[in-house]
Design a protein around this motif. Structure first.
Motif, PDB file in Angstrom:
ATOM      1  N   LEU A 107       0.830  -1.203   0.000  1.00 12.08           N
ATOM      2  CA  LEU A 107       0.000   0.000   0.000  1.00 12.08           C
ATOM      3  C   LEU A 107       0.869   1.259   0.000  1.00 12.08           C
ATOM      4  CD1 LEU A 107      -2.714  -1.145   2.556  1.00 12.08           C
ATOM      5  CD2 LEU A 107      -3.092  -0.699   0.121  1.00 12.08           C
ATOM      6  N   ASP A 108       1.962   1.237   0.758  1.00  9.20           N
ATOM      7  CA  ASP A 108       2.882   2.386   0.759  1.00  9.20           C
ATOM      8  C   ASP A 108       3.478   2.595  -0.630  1.00  9.20           C
ATOM      9  OD1 ASP A 108       2.427   2.789   3.436  1.00  9.20           O
ATOM     10  OD2 ASP A 108       4.279   1.829   4.106  1.00  9.20           O
ATOM     11  N   ALA A 109       3.866   1.493  -1.274  1.00 10.51           N
ATOM     12  CA  ALA A 109       4.435   1.592  -2.617  1.00 10.51           C
ATOM     13  C   ALA A 109       3.406   2.127  -3.606  1.00 10.51           C
ATOM     14  CB  ALA A 109       4.945   0.220  -3.067  1.00 10.51           C
ATOM     15  N   PHE A 110       2.178   1.665  -3.461  1.00 10.99           N
ATOM     16  CA  PHE A 110       1.094   2.110  -4.336  1.00 10.99           C
ATOM     17  C   PHE A 110       0.862   3.609  -4.183  1.00 10.99           C
ATOM     18  CE2 PHE A 110      -3.405   2.989  -5.088  1.00 10.99           C
ATOM     19  CZ  PHE A 110      -3.607   2.421  -6.337  1.00 10.99           C
ATOM     20  N   GLU A 111       0.851   4.076  -2.940  1.00 14.27           N
ATOM     21  CA  GLU A 111       0.555   5.490  -2.686  1.00 14.27           C
ATOM     22  C   GLU A 111       1.693   6.389  -3.154  1.00 14.27           C
ATOM     23  OE1 GLU A 111      -1.585   7.942   0.826  1.00 14.27           O
ATOM     24  OE2 GLU A 111       0.056   6.641   1.456  1.00 14.27           O
ATOM     25  N   SER A 112       2.925   5.957  -2.945  1.00 14.58           N
ATOM     26  CA  SER A 112       4.079   6.803  -3.256  1.00 14.58           C
ATOM     27  C   SER A 112       4.668   6.527  -4.638  1.00 14.58           C
ATOM     28  CB  SER A 112       5.170   6.591  -2.199  1.00 14.58           C
ATOM     29  OG  SER A 112       5.618   5.239  -2.204  1.00 14.58           O
ATOM     30  N   ARG A 113       4.117   5.536  -5.332  1.00 15.08           N
ATOM     31  CA  ARG A 113       4.656   5.101  -6.635  1.00 15.08           C
ATOM     32  C   ARG A 113       6.119   4.707  -6.512  1.00 15.08           C
ATOM     33  NH1 ARG A 113       2.188   9.412 -11.076  1.00 15.08           N
ATOM     34  NH2 ARG A 113       0.457  10.156  -9.822  1.00 15.08           N
ATOM     35  N   ASP A 114       6.423   4.020  -5.442  1.00 16.54           N
ATOM     36  CA  ASP A 114       7.804   3.612  -5.142  1.00 16.54           C
ATOM     37  C   ASP A 114       8.058   2.230  -5.735  1.00 16.54           C
ATOM     38  OD1 ASP A 114      10.193   2.712  -3.978  1.00 16.54           O
ATOM     39  OD2 ASP A 114       9.830   3.832  -2.134  1.00 16.54           O
ATOM     40  N   GLY A 115       8.711   2.194  -6.887  1.00 17.23           N
ATOM     41  CA  GLY A 115       8.959   0.932  -7.570  1.00 17.23           C
ATOM     42  C   GLY A 115       9.893   0.021  -6.801  1.00 17.23           C
ATOM     43  N   GLU A 116      10.876   0.604  -6.116  1.00 22.04           N
ATOM     44  CA  GLU A 116      11.814  -0.217  -5.349  1.00 22.04           C
ATOM     45  C   GLU A 116      11.104  -0.928  -4.199  1.00 22.04           C
ATOM     46  OE1 GLU A 116      15.932   0.331  -2.722  1.00 22.04           O
ATOM     47  OE2 GLU A 116      15.261   1.919  -4.097  1.00 22.04           O
ATOM     48  N   LEU A 117      10.226  -0.204  -3.528  1.00 20.33           N
ATOM     49  CA  LEU A 117       9.463  -0.802  -2.432  1.00 20.33           C
ATOM     50  C   LEU A 117       8.523  -1.883  -2.950  1.00 20.33           C
ATOM     51  CD1 LEU A 117       9.007  -0.613   0.616  1.00 20.33           C
ATOM     52  CD2 LEU A 117       7.233   1.104   0.166  1.00 20.33           C
ATOM     53  N   ALA A 118       7.891  -1.607  -4.091  1.00 19.12           N
ATOM     54  CA  ALA A 118       7.005  -2.604  -4.685  1.00 19.12           C
ATOM     55  C   ALA A 118       7.771  -3.870  -5.058  1.00 19.12           C
ATOM     56  CB  ALA A 118       6.317  -2.017  -5.927  1.00 19.12           C
ATOM     57  N   GLN A 119       8.984  -3.702  -5.582  1.00 19.05           N
ATOM     58  CA  GLN A 119       9.787  -4.860  -5.959  1.00 19.05           C
ATOM     59  C   GLN A 119      10.150  -5.695  -4.740  1.00 19.05           C
ATOM     60  OE1 GLN A 119      10.477  -5.689  -9.276  1.00 19.05           O
ATOM     61  NE2 GLN A 119      11.001  -7.608  -8.233  1.00 19.05           N
ATOM     62  N   VAL A 155       8.282  -6.246  -2.199  1.00 18.57           N
ATOM     63  CA  VAL A 155       7.106  -7.068  -1.898  1.00 18.57           C
ATOM     64  C   VAL A 155       7.033  -8.250  -2.852  1.00 18.57           C
ATOM     65  CG1 VAL A 155       4.586  -7.097  -1.767  1.00 18.57           C
ATOM     66  CG2 VAL A 155       5.845  -5.087  -0.963  1.00 18.57           C
ATOM     67  N   VAL A 156       7.254  -7.992  -4.125  1.00 13.23           N
ATOM     68  CA  VAL A 156       7.170  -9.056  -5.130  1.00 13.23           C
ATOM     69  C   VAL A 156       8.222 -10.134  -4.878  1.00 13.23           C
ATOM     70  CG1 VAL A 156       7.431  -9.586  -7.581  1.00 13.23           C
ATOM     71  CG2 VAL A 156       6.153  -7.540  -6.887  1.00 13.23           C
ATOM     72  N   THR A 157       9.458  -9.717  -4.662  1.00 12.95           N
ATOM     73  CA  THR A 157      10.539 -10.699  -4.516  1.00 12.95           C
ATOM     74  C   THR A 157      10.492 -11.408  -3.161  1.00 12.95           C
ATOM     75  OG1 THR A 157      12.039  -8.956  -3.733  1.00 12.95           O
ATOM     76  CG2 THR A 157      12.063  -9.467  -6.090  1.00 12.95           C
ATOM     77  N   GLY A 158       9.807 -10.809  -2.177  1.00 15.04           N
ATOM     78  CA  GLY A 158       9.742 -11.423  -0.855  1.00 15.04           C
ATOM     79  C   GLY A 158       8.609 -12.411  -0.673  1.00 15.04           C
ATOM     80  N   ASP A 159       7.807 -12.616  -1.711  1.00 18.31           N
ATOM     81  CA  ASP A 159       6.645 -13.497  -1.560  1.00 18.31           C
ATOM     82  C   ASP A 159       7.057 -14.931  -1.244  1.00 18.31           C
ATOM     83  OD1 ASP A 159       3.749 -13.928  -1.724  1.00 18.31           O
ATOM     84  OD2 ASP A 159       4.201 -15.104  -3.514  1.00 18.31           O
ATOM     85  N   LEU A 172      -2.264 -11.348  -2.894  1.00 18.14           N
ATOM     86  CA  LEU A 172      -2.940 -10.110  -3.270  1.00 18.14           C
ATOM     87  C   LEU A 172      -2.036  -8.900  -3.036  1.00 18.14           C
ATOM     88  CD1 LEU A 172      -6.466 -10.952  -1.820  1.00 18.14           C
ATOM     89  CD2 LEU A 172      -5.824 -10.876  -4.240  1.00 18.14           C
ATOM     90  N   ALA A 173      -1.223  -8.944  -1.982  1.00 17.84           N
ATOM     91  CA  ALA A 173      -0.247  -7.876  -1.758  1.00 17.84           C
ATOM     92  C   ALA A 173       0.766  -7.835  -2.900  1.00 17.84           C
ATOM     93  CB  ALA A 173       0.469  -8.084  -0.427  1.00 17.84           C
ATOM     94  N   THR A 174       1.171  -9.005  -3.362  1.00 23.49           N
ATOM     95  CA  THR A 174       2.095  -9.076  -4.494  1.00 23.49           C
ATOM     96  C   THR A 174       1.440  -8.516  -5.753  1.00 23.49           C
ATOM     97  OG1 THR A 174       3.189 -11.017  -3.552  1.00 23.49           O
ATOM     98  CG2 THR A 174       3.494 -10.634  -5.906  1.00 23.49           C
ATOM     99  N   ASN A 175       0.161  -8.825  -5.957  1.00 28.58           N
ATOM    100  CA  ASN A 175      -0.563  -8.248  -7.093  1.00 28.58           C
ATOM    101  C   ASN A 175      -0.526  -6.727  -7.040  1.00 28.58           C
ATOM    102  OD1 ASN A 175      -1.288 -10.820  -7.875  1.00 28.58           O
ATOM    103  ND2 ASN A 175      -3.443 -10.626  -7.310  1.00 28.58           N
ATOM    104  N   LEU A 176      -0.832  -6.176  -5.860  1.00 33.10           N
ATOM    105  CA  LEU A 176      -0.858  -4.723  -5.710  1.00 33.10           C
ATOM    106  C   LEU A 176       0.510  -4.116  -6.011  1.00 33.10           C
ATOM    107  CD1 LEU A 176      -2.385  -2.185  -4.897  1.00 33.10           C
ATOM    108  CD2 LEU A 176      -1.856  -2.691  -2.513  1.00 33.10           C
TER     109      LEU A 176
END
Length: 225
Positions: free
Chosen positions: A32-44, A46-50, A97-101
């Motif tokens: 959610l933080d990555a989504f709000e801030s458009r932080d690609g590094e933070l989003a990555q 989440v994806v890699t930590g699944d 679902l967090a990974t999807n986001l």
């Protein structure tokens, strides 16, 4: 196996489920933080930590199977082990679902809809999951019903958000003679709709956790569906 050792295994199972719940909620908040801030590094992250959550799920699943096969629990112990297994399944799906986001954040150019506060909806669903986990930990049969009631509000907020997206899309019109400019917009709108859908599903999984807790504590299948 001694009775003390058996009880230790049950206590460890509860602790491991709660640890997994904490990690899943942490990942969803990061998404959610990555989504709000458009932080690609933070989003990555989440994806890699699944995979870490998947590994936890498999470990706890193995413990549940061992307890069922070797100890053959009955009555309240049986309900506890089965509920724990069902709960980690919902937690694993919330992590997906967090990974999807996070992936939507990585992919999107981001069409913004100021009327929609997806992050606040998401935070409300995380709180539902956290409260459901506390009810599981404490053997609380009252909170699950309250969580189910809160999900009705989440469903309503998601419905209204969907209506805003569709209404804005229709009012903007589609330039059929310039598909190259329309397709990226439609792709981003689709991701917004998917985000809303996935947040609603997080709420549904929180209700599932609450329902299993209610059944575990009171042998009441009122919320199971």
């Amino acid at each position: 196996m001694s009775r003390n050792s058996y009880q230790d295994d049950l206590d460890r199972l509860r602790s491991d489920v709660l640890t997994m719940s904490d990690l899943v909620c942490d990942r969803l908040r990061l998404a959610l933080d990555a989504f709000e801030s458009r932080d690609g590094e933070l989003a990555q992250r989440v994806v890699t930590g699944d995979h870490e959550i998947n590994d936890q799920y498999l470990d706890i699943e193995g413990d549940c199977i061992d307890l069922l096969a070797l100890q053959q629990p009955v009555a309240s112990d049986l309900r506890f082990v089965v509920a724990s297994f069902k709960i980690i399944t919902d937690l694993e799906r919330i992590a997906d679902l967090a990974t999807n986001l996070a992936q939507y954040t990585l992919d999107a150019d981001r069409v913004r809809f100021p009327e929609i506060d997806a992050v606040r909806i998401g935070e409300a669903t995380v709180e539902m999951v956290e409260d459901a986990a506390v009810a599981y930990a404490e053997g609380d049969g009252a909170t699950p019903r309250e969580i189910a009631a809160r999900d009705d509000e989440i469903d309503d907020r998601c419905r209204r958000a969907n209506e805003v997206v569709v209404r804005n899309l229709l009012s903007a019109g589609v330039a059929v003679d310039a598909p190259e400019s329309v397709e990226p917009v439609l792709a981003d709108v689709s991701r917004v709709l998917l985000t809303i859908r996935d947040l609603e599903r997080v709420g549904d999984h929180a209700v599932n956790i609450a329902a299993r807790t209610l059944y575990m504590v009171e042998n009441d299948d009122e919320l199971l569906y």
